[in-house]
Design an enzyme around this catalytic site. Structure first.
Site, PDB file in Angstrom:
ATOM      1  N   ARG A 273     -15.809  39.321  40.104  1.00  0.00           N
ATOM      2  CA  ARG A 273     -16.529  38.158  40.470  1.00  0.00           C
ATOM      3  C   ARG A 273     -18.025  38.735  40.257  1.00  0.00           C
ATOM      4  O   ARG A 273     -19.069  37.898  39.643  1.00  0.00           O
ATOM      5  CB  ARG A 273     -16.504  37.756  41.814  1.00  0.00           C
ATOM      6  CG  ARG A 273     -17.314  36.805  42.536  1.00  0.00           C
ATOM      7  CD  ARG A 273     -17.265  36.627  43.938  1.00  0.00           C
ATOM      8  NE  ARG A 273     -15.935  36.830  44.375  1.00  0.00           N
ATOM      9  CZ  ARG A 273     -15.162  35.625  44.746  1.00  0.00           C
ATOM     10  NH1 ARG A 273     -15.578  34.491  44.544  1.00  0.00           N
ATOM     11  NH2 ARG A 273     -13.896  35.907  45.047  1.00  0.00           N
ATOM     12  N   CYS A 348      -7.682  11.527  42.730  1.00  0.00           N
ATOM     13  CA  CYS A 348      -7.247  10.848  43.901  1.00  0.00           C
ATOM     14  C   CYS A 348      -6.775  11.573  45.247  1.00  0.00           C
ATOM     15  O   CYS A 348      -5.478  11.370  45.533  1.00  0.00           O
ATOM     16  CB  CYS A 348      -5.805   9.785  43.452  1.00  0.00           C
ATOM     17  SG  CYS A 348      -6.280   8.765  42.026  1.00  0.00           S
TER      18      CYS A 348
END
Length: 415
Positions: A273, A348
């Site tokens: 990272r 959704c």
């Protein structure tokens, strides 16, 4: 906002027929950052890139000149590195290595395997002898210590699936020292106790603790260790918390008493990272702005199926807005001004959220939201095919902008 990225987003938007959705990786920025990291590191220390953070082969290739090698956690990752280079050193970790993975590691010339269990060690000894392949290993240790910094993600110092429990070390050493083992050589130890630590001084203390632990084990078990892998865990702040100070860490480590007693041992670090996070951008166009129960929502062409990190870590991801004046429709353009807006995706599910109640001066349908610090654990960990939406495009900044000529070089890759 990186001016190269902003310029590229505007260029893409101008040419696109569909709402913009893209990842942009600043390869030049990644290279410069890695080079600066290495420059400040003390002698006897080496930088590896943990590709789990972002296994994009372009990034792996661009990092080749700057890192000692790469850390992988699966055969898929191993093969990606070998597609880029058949010689670069590879560290192979992970708690669930299967027999075929150990065999592939032997075949693909892995430099070190991080052994995570007694069974894995026994399998490796058996396979190496059967195939007549020698292999160096580092025992990944789960040490029991109060000296470890506390972060949101801890992988050591507590019950965990990662590494050898410290009381099992004697048995593990007896296996590699046995007459039956002729091909597996213990070279040292691997530690990776946490993720996303932001405190440089505590990280120095943790690495010093690792060094002291190894010295104790050398004395107790009559070992001659030449490698200590202190893992990664260097943090990236996604809010106003100060960033991890790499220079403070490397300076403090180099001046520490424990480091001064390292002798001829080599010290490895394997961040992921920290190397790439700040050099990736996820850009998504606003396709709708709507209001419900007094709250505004900006719906993007995109969402957590492309960038799952905000939902995974439950944080508001930093972003910038790039406005676009063009509106091709004869009806009013939806917009909000000087209010809060929750930025959501096209899925959704109510969990498809990237930033809640963001303070916005102005945001309109057709503008583009660019999520900064999206170079690590964003695209990689996302559920790309949920609902079957198209993947984003991928672009690469390969030259810095020449401000006098006002141009830059980019390359595009489709997923």
């Amino acid at each position: 906002m990186n001016p190269n990225v902003e310029s590229l987003v505007k260029s893409i938007h101008h040419q696109a027929a569909d709402p913009l959705c893209a990842y942009i990786y600043d390869l030049v920025g990644i290279q410069q950052h890695a080079a600066q990291m290495v420059k400040t590191m003390p002698e006897q220390t080496h930088l590896f890139y943990a590709i789990k953070a972002n296994p994009n082969k372009r990034i792996i290739k661009e990092l080749l000149p700057f890192v000692k090698g790469f850390e992988v956690a699966s055969i898929g990752e191993l093969l990606k590195v070998r597609e880029v280079s058949d010689q670069v050193p590879i560290l192979f970790g992970g708690p669930g290595k299967k027999e075929y993975e150990l065999e592939m590691a032997l075949e693909k010339n892995v430099s070190f395997i991080h052994v995570e269990s007694l069974l894995e060690l026994k399998k490796l000894c058996f396979l190496a002898k059967k195939k007549e392949k020698t292999i160096s290993v580092l025992f990944r240790m789960n040490i029991r210590s109060s000296a470890l910094p506390k972060t949101n993600i801890s992988m050591g110092g507590r019950p965990s699936q990662f590494g050898l429990d410290e009381p099992l070390l004697r048995e593990a050493i007896s296996i590699v020292k046995s007459e039956e083992n002729t091909h597996v050589h213990l070279r040292g130890f691997h530690f990776h106790s946490l993720s996303n630590n932001l405190q440089a001084d505590l990280h120095v203390e943790m690495v010093n603790h690792y060094i002291e632990k190894v010295k104790q084990w050398e004395k107790i078990y009559q070992l001659n260790v030449d490698i200590i892998n202190a893992g990664g865990g260097f943090g990236v702040s996604y809010d106003d918390t100060p960033q991890f100070d790499w220079h403070r860490f490397t300076t403090g480590l180099g001046n520490s008493e424990a480091f001064g007693k390292l002798g001829d041992k080599q010290l490895f670090f394997e961040p992921g990272r920290f190397i790439v996070a700040n050099y990736g951008y996820y850009a998504a166009e606003v396709v709708d702005i709507k209001q419900a129960a007094g709250q505004f929502f900006a719906v993007l062409r995109g969402g957590t199926h492309h960038n799952r990190l905000p939902a995974s870590w439950r944080h508001n991801h930093p972003f910038a807005v790039i406005p676009f004046g063009k509106w091709p429709y004869p009806f009013e353009r939806p917009e909000v001004r000087n209010t809060t807006v929750t930025i959501v995706g096209e899925l959704c599910t109510p969990k498809d959220q990237l930033h809640e109640n963001a303070e916005i001066e102005q945001l309109r349908a057709g503008d583009v939201v660019v999520f900064k610090q999206s170079g690590a654990y964003c695209w990689t960990i996302s559920h790309h095919d949920f609902l079957g939406h198209p993947h984003p495009d991928f672009y690469y900044v390969t030259e810095r902008t020449n401000h006098e000529q006002n141009h830059h070089s980019t390359e595009k890759q489709y997923s």
